[in-house]
Write a protein that holds these residues in place. Structure first.
Motif, mmCIF file in Angstrom:
data_model
loop_
_atom_site.group_PDB
_atom_site.id
_atom_site.type_symbol
_atom_site.label_atom_id
_atom_site.label_comp_id
_atom_site.label_asym_id
_atom_site.label_seq_id
_atom_site.Cartn_x
_atom_site.Cartn_y
_atom_site.Cartn_z
ATOM 1 N N ASP A 34 0.869 -1.241 0.076
ATOM 2 C CA ASP A 34 0.121 0.097 0.159
ATOM 3 C C ASP A 34 0.275 1.369 0.409
ATOM 4 O O ASP A 34 1.862 1.105 0.739
ATOM 5 C CB ASP A 34 -0.997 -0.255 1.487
ATOM 6 C CG ASP A 34 -1.748 -1.326 0.993
ATOM 7 O OD1 ASP A 34 -2.609 -1.725 0.371
ATOM 8 O OD2 ASP A 34 -1.349 -1.676 2.360
ATOM 9 N N THR A 35 -0.088 2.640 -0.389
ATOM 10 C CA THR A 35 0.922 3.804 -0.678
ATOM 11 C C THR A 35 0.774 3.937 1.182
ATOM 12 O O THR A 35 0.082 3.638 1.821
ATOM 13 C CB THR A 35 0.011 4.664 -1.120
ATOM 14 O OG1 THR A 35 -1.385 4.569 -0.924
ATOM 15 C CG2 THR A 35 0.091 4.187 -3.016
ATOM 16 N N GLY A 37 -0.357 6.365 2.959
ATOM 17 C CA GLY A 37 -1.787 6.642 3.150
ATOM 18 C C GLY A 37 -3.105 6.135 2.882
ATOM 19 O O GLY A 37 -3.557 5.913 3.467
ATOM 20 N N GLU A 38 -2.566 4.774 2.645
ATOM 21 C CA GLU A 38 -3.306 3.212 3.005
ATOM 22 C C GLU A 38 -3.059 2.817 3.703
ATOM 23 O O GLU A 38 -3.869 1.882 3.563
ATOM 24 C CB GLU A 38 -3.451 2.653 1.414
ATOM 25 C CG GLU A 38 -3.647 3.522 0.103
ATOM 26 C CD GLU A 38 -3.778 2.819 -0.993
ATOM 27 O OE1 GLU A 38 -2.940 2.147 -1.469
ATOM 28 O OE2 GLU A 38 -4.497 3.323 -2.012
ATOM 29 N N THR A 39 -1.939 2.727 4.066
ATOM 30 C CA THR A 39 -1.816 2.306 5.558
ATOM 31 C C THR A 39 -2.410 2.300 6.418
ATOM 32 O O THR A 39 -3.382 3.024 7.695
ATOM 33 C CB THR A 39 -0.213 2.104 5.906
ATOM 34 O OG1 THR A 39 -0.170 3.042 6.645
ATOM 35 C CG2 THR A 39 0.070 1.475 4.149
ATOM 36 N N THR A 40 -2.512 1.006 7.395
ATOM 37 C CA THR A 40 -3.340 1.093 8.951
ATOM 38 C C THR A 40 -2.649 2.203 9.517
ATOM 39 O O THR A 40 -3.602 2.814 10.583
ATOM 40 C CB THR A 40 -3.005 -0.109 10.070
ATOM 41 O OG1 THR A 40 -3.827 -1.109 9.073
ATOM 42 C CG2 THR A 40 -3.463 0.026 11.614
ATOM 43 N N ALA A 42 -1.665 5.391 8.691
ATOM 44 C CA ALA A 42 -2.494 6.929 8.815
ATOM 45 C C ALA A 42 -3.388 7.136 9.264
ATOM 46 O O ALA A 42 -4.224 7.849 9.450
ATOM 47 C CB ALA A 42 -2.882 6.496 7.124
ATOM 48 N N VAL A 43 -4.514 5.994 9.555
ATOM 49 C CA VAL A 43 -5.648 5.698 10.184
ATOM 50 C C VAL A 43 -5.611 6.222 11.783
ATOM 51 O O VAL A 43 -5.915 6.782 12.480
ATOM 52 C CB VAL A 43 -6.844 4.891 9.996
ATOM 53 C CG1 VAL A 43 -7.694 4.408 11.433
ATOM 54 C CG2 VAL A 43 -6.554 3.753 8.340
ATOM 55 N N THR A 152 5.915 -0.188 -4.099
ATOM 56 C CA THR A 152 4.796 -0.891 -4.537
ATOM 57 C C THR A 152 5.050 -2.202 -5.439
ATOM 58 O O THR A 152 4.872 -2.412 -6.231
ATOM 59 C CB THR A 152 3.343 0.321 -5.405
ATOM 60 O OG1 THR A 152 4.021 1.869 -5.070
ATOM 61 C CG2 THR A 152 2.559 -1.033 -5.014
ATOM 62 N N ARG A 267 -13.492 6.765 9.172
ATOM 63 C CA ARG A 267 -11.611 5.753 9.511
ATOM 64 C C ARG A 267 -11.179 4.693 10.265
ATOM 65 O O ARG A 267 -12.534 4.284 11.443
ATOM 66 C CB ARG A 267 -10.589 6.784 9.704
ATOM 67 C CG ARG A 267 -9.914 7.860 8.988
ATOM 68 C CD ARG A 267 -10.308 7.838 7.561
ATOM 69 N NE ARG A 267 -9.646 9.056 6.561
ATOM 70 C CZ ARG A 267 -10.643 9.184 6.476
ATOM 71 N NH1 ARG A 267 -11.984 8.814 6.456
ATOM 72 N NH2 ARG A 267 -10.304 10.843 5.689
ATOM 73 N N GLY A 269 -8.984 1.161 11.123
ATOM 74 C CA GLY A 269 -7.512 0.056 11.069
ATOM 75 C C GLY A 269 -7.799 -0.896 12.264
ATOM 76 O O GLY A 269 -8.996 -0.865 13.049
#
Length: 321
Positions: A34-35, A37-40, A42-43, A152, A267, A269
């Protein structure tokens, strides 16, 4: 690029570990499905505090090592996303904390006027509160400045990375359950609500260790983060409307103005919890090479990130040298 080390995982644990390795001279590549911003990561609400993490005898040192890094980063909050913010943790007193708390400047018993109705005890602290989207971007830029390549790439077997580097570092979080495999890794689902901040400047937490419900709010730039939940073995990433409504109601009992705050988003996560706590150790791979594990950080990945990165990097550098 030929690498000395490939770090698998692009959340806060993977990025900090890669930074420590790269800034000490290793040629590092990061493989992340993931980028950032898409990881846990980021939440995460991202208040520095040892929460839902073991082993207790190691967590204190990891947490304080990370605290010292965040205290320096707080000098440039716009760039790093790290600010030192005051707040109250209800139903917990300084005397109840571990030895690590003596190294946290300013922690004290909360005064009665600082506690919301219904709470007769708590602690006050001024500690790092981290805006994770900003911080993850800053980590990525720092990593790239150190010459690291971030790719990626989805990994189905660590042998894939071992074919391209002699040392592989496993920072895959919840995915370690099937990649290692390690069935002691379990999700602890956390749901958050983002609202417009009605003028709240201090954070608040109240954790019921006997319940999956928690109550907290964290003032981040442009929003107020409300929480939360701690649902074990729940893999559902879809926000639940009834849960969101209950979160807002609990927070509004502490600060009534939250009830009318406009909702900006939701959100979810999955905290990568692990029975027996964080795993940082090295083992040989069947086809050759070394696998260094750094996973199982539960709800405190941000809190221990730099301390764990130092520990994992020492194992990796010893093998790479």
């Amino acid at each position: 690029m030929r690498a000395d080390v490939i770090v698998v995982g692009g959340g806060v644990i993977g990025l900090t570990t890669a930074i420590v390795l790269a800034e000490r001279g290793a040629r590092v590549r990061v493989w992340s499905r993931d980028t950032a911003g898409e990881t846990t990561s980021a939440v995460a609400g991202a208040l520095w505090w040892p929460y839902r993490i073991e082993p207790e005898e190691l967590v204190g040192d990891w947490s304080i090592a990370s605290l010292r890094v965040y205290e320096k980063l707080a000098d440039q909050p716009e760039q790093t996303g790290v600010r030192l913010v005051a707040g109250v943790q209800a139903n917990e007193r300084p005397a109840d904390l571990g030895p690590w708390s003596a190294q946290v400047e300013g922690v004290r018993d909360a005064y009665p006027h600082e506690l919301p109705p219904g709470h007769d005890g708590g602690l006050w602290a001024r500690i790092p509160l981290i805006d994770m989207p900003v911080h993850l971007g800053w980590l990525r830029r720092r990593l790239e400045a150190a010459g690291c390549v971030v790719e990626t790439r989805t990994v189905t077997d660590f042998a894939e990375a071992a074919a391209e580097a002699p040392v592989v570092v496993n920072c895959t979080g919840i995915d370690a359950r099937h990649l290692v495999p390690d069935d002691r890794v379990r999700p602890v689902r956390g749901q958050l609500v983002l609202v417009e901040n009605p003028g709240i400047e201090e954070w608040f937490t109240s954790v019921d260790h006997g319940s999956s419900r928690t109550t907290y709010f964290f003032p981040q730039p442009g929003r107020l983060i409300l929480g939360g939940t701690a649902d074990e073995d729940d893999w559902n990433l879809v926000p639940d409307p009834a849960t969101a409504e209950a979160i807002v109601a609990r927070c509004a009992r502490i600060r009534p103005e939250i009830a009318k705050a406009r909702i900006l988003g939701h959100r979810v996560g999955l905290r990568p919890s692990r029975a027996q706590g964080v795993r940082i150790e090295a083992e040989p791979l069947p086809g050759g090479g070394l696998l260094v594990h750094n996973y199982g950080h539960g709800g405190a990945g941000v809190t221990v990130a730099w301390g764990c990165a130092e520990t994992a990097a020492r194992l990796a550098l010893r093998a790479a040298s």
